[in-house]
Design a protein around this motif. Structure first.
Motif, PDB file in Angstrom:
ATOM      1  N   LEU A  78      -9.986   7.887  -3.331  1.00 19.75           N
ATOM      2  CA  LEU A  78      -9.290   8.607  -2.262  1.00 19.75           C
ATOM      3  C   LEU A  78      -8.564   9.832  -2.804  1.00 19.75           C
ATOM      4  CD1 LEU A  78      -8.473   8.672   0.752  1.00 19.75           C
ATOM      5  CD2 LEU A  78      -6.506   7.235   0.115  1.00 19.75           C
ATOM      6  N   TYR A  79      -7.858   9.675  -3.922  1.00 20.41           N
ATOM      7  CA  TYR A  79      -7.159  10.813  -4.533  1.00 20.41           C
ATOM      8  C   TYR A  79      -8.153  11.919  -4.905  1.00 20.41           C
ATOM      9  CZ  TYR A  79      -3.076   7.719  -5.170  1.00 20.41           C
ATOM     10  OH  TYR A  79      -2.015   6.875  -4.990  1.00 20.41           O
ATOM     11  N   ASP A  80      -9.315  11.520  -5.405  1.00 25.58           N
ATOM     12  CA  ASP A  80     -10.347  12.486  -5.776  1.00 25.58           C
ATOM     13  C   ASP A  80     -10.851  13.232  -4.534  1.00 25.58           C
ATOM     14  OD1 ASP A  80     -12.156  13.653  -7.772  1.00 25.58           O
ATOM     15  OD2 ASP A  80     -13.726  12.579  -6.671  1.00 25.58           O
ATOM     16  N   GLU A  81     -11.055  12.503  -3.445  1.00 21.88           N
ATOM     17  CA  GLU A  81     -11.484  13.129  -2.189  1.00 21.88           C
ATOM     18  C   GLU A  81     -10.409  14.089  -1.668  1.00 21.88           C
ATOM     19  OE1 GLU A  81     -12.284   9.707   0.206  1.00 21.88           O
ATOM     20  OE2 GLU A  81     -14.171   9.262  -0.823  1.00 21.88           O
ATOM     21  N   GLY A  82      -9.142  13.705  -1.836  1.00 21.53           N
ATOM     22  CA  GLY A  82      -8.047  14.582  -1.413  1.00 21.53           C
ATOM     23  C   GLY A  82      -8.007  15.861  -2.218  1.00 21.53           C
ATOM     24  N   ALA A  83      -8.199  15.766  -3.521  1.00 22.87           N
ATOM     25  CA  ALA A  83      -8.216  16.951  -4.381  1.00 22.87           C
ATOM     26  C   ALA A  83      -9.364  17.887  -3.983  1.00 22.87           C
ATOM     27  CB  ALA A  83      -8.335  16.542  -5.844  1.00 22.87           C
ATOM     28  N   LYS A  84     -10.522  17.314  -3.684  1.00 26.32           N
ATOM     29  CA  LYS A  84     -11.668  18.144  -3.272  1.00 26.32           C
ATOM     30  C   LYS A  84     -11.436  18.775  -1.906  1.00 26.32           C
ATOM     31  CE  LYS A  84     -15.023  15.625  -6.056  1.00 26.32           C
ATOM     32  NZ  LYS A  84     -15.932  14.487  -6.099  1.00 26.32           N
ATOM     33  N   TRP A  85     -10.713  18.090  -1.013  1.00 22.39           N
ATOM     34  CA  TRP A  85     -10.400  18.628   0.303  1.00 22.39           C
ATOM     35  C   TRP A  85      -9.608  19.929   0.203  1.00 22.39           C
ATOM     36  CZ3 TRP A  85     -11.682  18.380   5.202  1.00 22.39           C
ATOM     37  CH2 TRP A  85     -10.787  18.790   6.187  1.00 22.39           C
ATOM     38  N   LEU A  86      -8.774  20.028  -0.829  1.00 21.34           N
ATOM     39  CA  LEU A  86      -7.886  21.193  -0.957  1.00 21.34           C
ATOM     40  C   LEU A  86      -8.545  22.364  -1.677  1.00 21.34           C
ATOM     41  CD1 LEU A  86      -4.574  19.363  -1.878  1.00 21.34           C
ATOM     42  CD2 LEU A  86      -5.197  20.366   0.323  1.00 21.34           C
ATOM     43  N   VAL A  87      -9.733  22.177  -2.230  1.00 19.90           N
ATOM     44  CA  VAL A  87     -10.392  23.268  -2.986  1.00 19.90           C
ATOM     45  C   VAL A  87     -11.048  24.253  -2.023  1.00 19.90           C
ATOM     46  CG1 VAL A  87     -12.241  23.814  -4.602  1.00 19.90           C
ATOM     47  CG2 VAL A  87     -10.768  21.839  -5.002  1.00 19.90           C
TER      48      VAL A  87
END
Length: 195
Positions: free
Chosen positions: A186-195
């Motif tokens: 989930l944290y990884d998906e969140g980081a990608k969401w912000l790119v």
């Protein structure tokens, strides 16, 4: 576009409105917090926001009592996208084998947000379930739990899952907890969401 401080206030207000309007049964306003492509994940539901609203409304009208209390909040904002994390407690009252109980689950709402037509909206909500407990409403009541059913669910929401299963919900397993693969993903998906 608004400055970062205004955006932070708007995202916080969005998260607070979700909890207040949903728990009050204010379905018309509750619908306004969601992005048109909004998606809700929970122990008992996984699907489009419009279906979540309908299911929540139906449960509310049947007397299902699920309430939310919010605490600390933070948001990472990049342009027209944000990831918000908000400490929360889910509280549900239900009957388990004839005994009225309160189950309380503490965790975080992890929200993928986006600006849509000038306003912040929730695109995806994934709760993180950190720990929970179960108490009879009458402290003198005796409640014996089915250990096999209880152990079907992760430690972060095992009592919530138990109560919801007993209430007739189909409860998902493998949802994010305080630690582990699911929350790291989930944290990884969140980081990608912000790119």
């Amino acid at each position: 576009m608004g400055n970062n401080f205004e955006d932070r206030l708007a995202v916080r207000e969005l998260v607070e409105n979700w909890a207040v309007w949903r728990d009050a049964g204010d379905w018309e306003r509750f619908a306004t917090v969601w992005h048109p492509e909004g998606w809700m994940s929970a122990t008992w539901f996984h699907g489009p926001a419009a279906e979540f609203i309908a299911a929540s409304k139906a449960g509310f009208e049947r007397g299902v009592s699920i309430l939310h209390f919010l605490g600390g909040h933070t948001a990472d904002i990049e342009g027209d996208r944000a990831v918000a994390q908000t400490k929360m407690t889910i509280s549900q009252r239900a009957a388990v084998d004839g005994v009225e109980v309160d189950v309380v689950c503490t965790g975080r709402f992890y929200d993928f947000c986006a600006r849509h037509e000038g306003r912040w909206k929730i695109v995806r909500r994934q709760p993180i379930y950190e720990k929970d407990r179960l108490d009879p409403v009458d402290p003198a009541a005796e409640l014996v739990l089915d250990q096999e059913l209880l152990n079907r669910f992760p430690v972060g929401y095992r009592h919530l899952g138990y109560v919801q299963t007993k209430a007739g919900f189909t409860v998902r397993t493998g949802l994010p907890g305080l630690t582990g693969e699911a929350v790291e993903r989930l944290y990884d998906e969140g980081a990608k969401w912000l790119v």
